[in-house]
Motif scaffolding. Structure first.
Motif, short mmCIF file in Angstrom:
data_model
loop_
_atom_site.label_atom_id
_atom_site.label_comp_id
_atom_site.label_asym_id
_atom_site.label_seq_id
_atom_site.Cartn_x
_atom_site.Cartn_y
_atom_site.Cartn_z
N GLY A 65 0.79 -1.23 0.00
CA GLY A 65 0.00 0.00 0.00
C GLY A 65 0.82 1.28 0.00
O GLY A 65 0.62 2.13 0.87
N ALA A 66 1.72 1.41 -0.96
CA ALA A 66 2.51 2.65 -1.07
C ALA A 66 2.45 3.15 -2.50
O ALA A 66 2.35 2.38 -3.44
N THR A 67 2.50 4.46 -2.62
CA THR A 67 2.58 5.09 -3.94
C THR A 67 3.66 6.16 -3.92
O THR A 67 4.02 6.69 -2.86
N ARG A 68 4.14 6.47 -5.11
CA ARG A 68 5.18 7.50 -5.24
C ARG A 68 4.55 8.77 -5.79
O ARG A 68 3.74 8.75 -6.70
N SER A 69 4.98 9.86 -5.19
CA SER A 69 4.63 11.18 -5.68
C SER A 69 5.94 11.94 -5.80
O SER A 69 6.57 12.24 -4.78
N GLY A 70 6.35 12.21 -7.03
CA GLY A 70 7.66 12.81 -7.24
C GLY A 70 8.75 11.82 -6.86
O GLY A 70 8.77 10.71 -7.35
N ASP A 71 9.62 12.22 -5.93
CA ASP A 71 10.68 11.33 -5.47
C ASP A 71 10.37 10.65 -4.14
O ASP A 71 11.19 9.90 -3.62
N SER A 72 9.20 10.92 -3.57
CA SER A 72 8.92 10.36 -2.24
C SER A 72 7.83 9.30 -2.31
O SER A 72 6.91 9.37 -3.12
N TRP A 73 7.97 8.32 -1.42
CA TRP A 73 7.00 7.23 -1.30
C TRP A 73 6.19 7.43 -0.02
O TRP A 73 6.74 7.86 0.99
N LYS A 74 4.89 7.10 -0.10
CA LYS A 74 4.02 7.26 1.06
C LYS A 74 3.10 6.05 1.16
O LYS A 74 2.58 5.57 0.16
N TRP A 75 2.91 5.58 2.41
CA TRP A 75 1.92 4.54 2.64
C TRP A 75 0.54 5.16 2.55
O TRP A 75 0.31 6.25 3.08
N ILE A 76 -0.38 4.49 1.88
CA ILE A 76 -1.72 5.08 1.69
C ILE A 76 -2.54 5.11 2.97
O ILE A 76 -3.53 5.83 3.03
N ASP A 77 -2.11 4.35 4.00
CA ASP A 77 -2.85 4.41 5.27
C ASP A 77 -2.40 5.57 6.14
O ASP A 77 -2.89 5.77 7.24
N GLY A 78 -1.46 6.38 5.63
CA GLY A 78 -1.01 7.56 6.36
C GLY A 78 0.14 7.31 7.32
O GLY A 78 0.68 8.24 7.90
N SER A 79 0.55 6.06 7.49
CA SER A 79 1.66 5.76 8.40
C SER A 79 2.99 6.14 7.76
O SER A 79 3.09 6.31 6.54
N ALA A 80 4.01 6.29 8.60
CA ALA A 80 5.34 6.72 8.14
C ALA A 80 6.01 5.63 7.31
O ALA A 80 5.89 4.44 7.61
N MET A 81 6.72 6.01 6.27
CA MET A 81 7.53 5.08 5.46
C MET A 81 8.87 4.94 6.19
O MET A 81 9.86 5.56 5.82
N ASP A 82 8.86 4.15 7.25
CA ASP A 82 10.02 4.03 8.14
C ASP A 82 10.86 2.79 7.89
O ASP A 82 11.81 2.52 8.62
N TYR A 83 10.52 2.02 6.87
CA TYR A 83 11.26 0.81 6.51
C TYR A 83 11.09 0.59 5.02
O TYR A 83 10.01 0.82 4.46
N THR A 84 12.15 0.16 4.35
CA THR A 84 12.06 -0.23 2.94
C THR A 84 12.88 -1.50 2.74
O THR A 84 13.78 -1.80 3.53
N ASN A 85 12.58 -2.21 1.69
CA ASN A 85 13.30 -3.44 1.36
C ASN A 85 13.42 -3.57 -0.15
O ASN A 85 12.93 -4.52 -0.75
N TRP A 86 14.05 -2.59 -0.76
CA TRP A 86 14.16 -2.51 -2.21
C TRP A 86 15.04 -3.64 -2.76
O TRP A 86 16.08 -3.97 -2.21
N ALA A 87 14.62 -4.18 -3.89
CA ALA A 87 15.44 -5.13 -4.65
C ALA A 87 16.59 -4.34 -5.29
O ALA A 87 16.50 -3.10 -5.43
N PRO A 88 17.66 -5.01 -5.68
CA PRO A 88 18.76 -4.30 -6.36
C PRO A 88 18.23 -3.54 -7.59
O PRO A 88 17.39 -4.04 -8.33
N GLY A 89 18.70 -2.31 -7.77
CA GLY A 89 18.27 -1.47 -8.90
C GLY A 89 16.95 -0.76 -8.67
O GLY A 89 16.47 -0.06 -9.56
N GLN A 90 16.36 -0.91 -7.49
CA GLN A 90 15.10 -0.28 -7.17
C GLN A 90 15.33 0.83 -6.14
O GLN A 90 16.31 0.78 -5.41
N PRO A 91 14.52 1.83 -6.04
CA PRO A 91 13.33 2.03 -6.84
C PRO A 91 13.67 2.55 -8.24
O PRO A 91 14.52 3.43 -8.39
#
Length: 145
Positions: free
Chosen positions: A85-111
């Motif tokens: 449940g996250a979307t990108r707006s510009g360069d930032s990612w946001k959880w759609i439930d309004g909670s903080a994006m305090d953890y990521t687990n990007w695959a190599p070459g992502q985002p």
């Protein structure tokens, strides 16, 4: 005798927790919340709408344990790629439930610049960017208050 009593009380507790889940949801003890799989393939918006109608939201993930638990949930349902449940707006990612994006687990070459929606892969446990029109499965969790 003690272990039988303990097992009985533990089963009562699990049953009570499961009863607090809305229709279509089930209790996941590792996530400590109710979960609803969306097993049909849908676009991001369709998946989000399904969750909203079920009084929830696409899952937000805030730590490695939750990420791994959701992967375990996906394996139970033979789900291999699913929306988070996250979307990108510009360069930032946001959880759609309004909670903080305090953890990521990007695959190599992502985002990458492949789209503005987020998918998770059950094999690598990692996240990738997807075009929001891509059809994938999903998980709903309860709406944050």
């Amino acid at each position: 005798m003690r272990s039988a009593v303990l097992i009985f009380f533990c089963s009562l507790l699990v049953s009570a927790l499961a009863d607090q889940c809305a229709d279509g949801y089930h209790w996941n003890g590792k996530l400590n919340t109710c979960v609803m799989p969306v097993q049909n393939y849908n676009t991001y918006q369709q998946s989000s709408d399904i969750c909203t109608k079920a009084q929830g939201a696409l899952f937000s993930v805030h730590d490695q344990n939750s990420n791994d638990a959701l992967v375990g949930e996906a394996r139970m349902y033979f789900i291999y790629m699913y929306y988070l449940g996250a979307t990108r707006s510009g360069d930032s990612w946001k959880w759609i439930d309004g909670s903080a994006m305090d953890y990521t687990n990007w695959a190599p070459g992502q985002p990458s610049n492949a789209g503005n929606c987020l998918t998770a892969d059950v094999f690598s446990h990692q996240w990738s960017v997807a075009d929001c029109a891509t059809e994938a499965q999903a998980f709903c969790g309860p709406m944050k208050k």
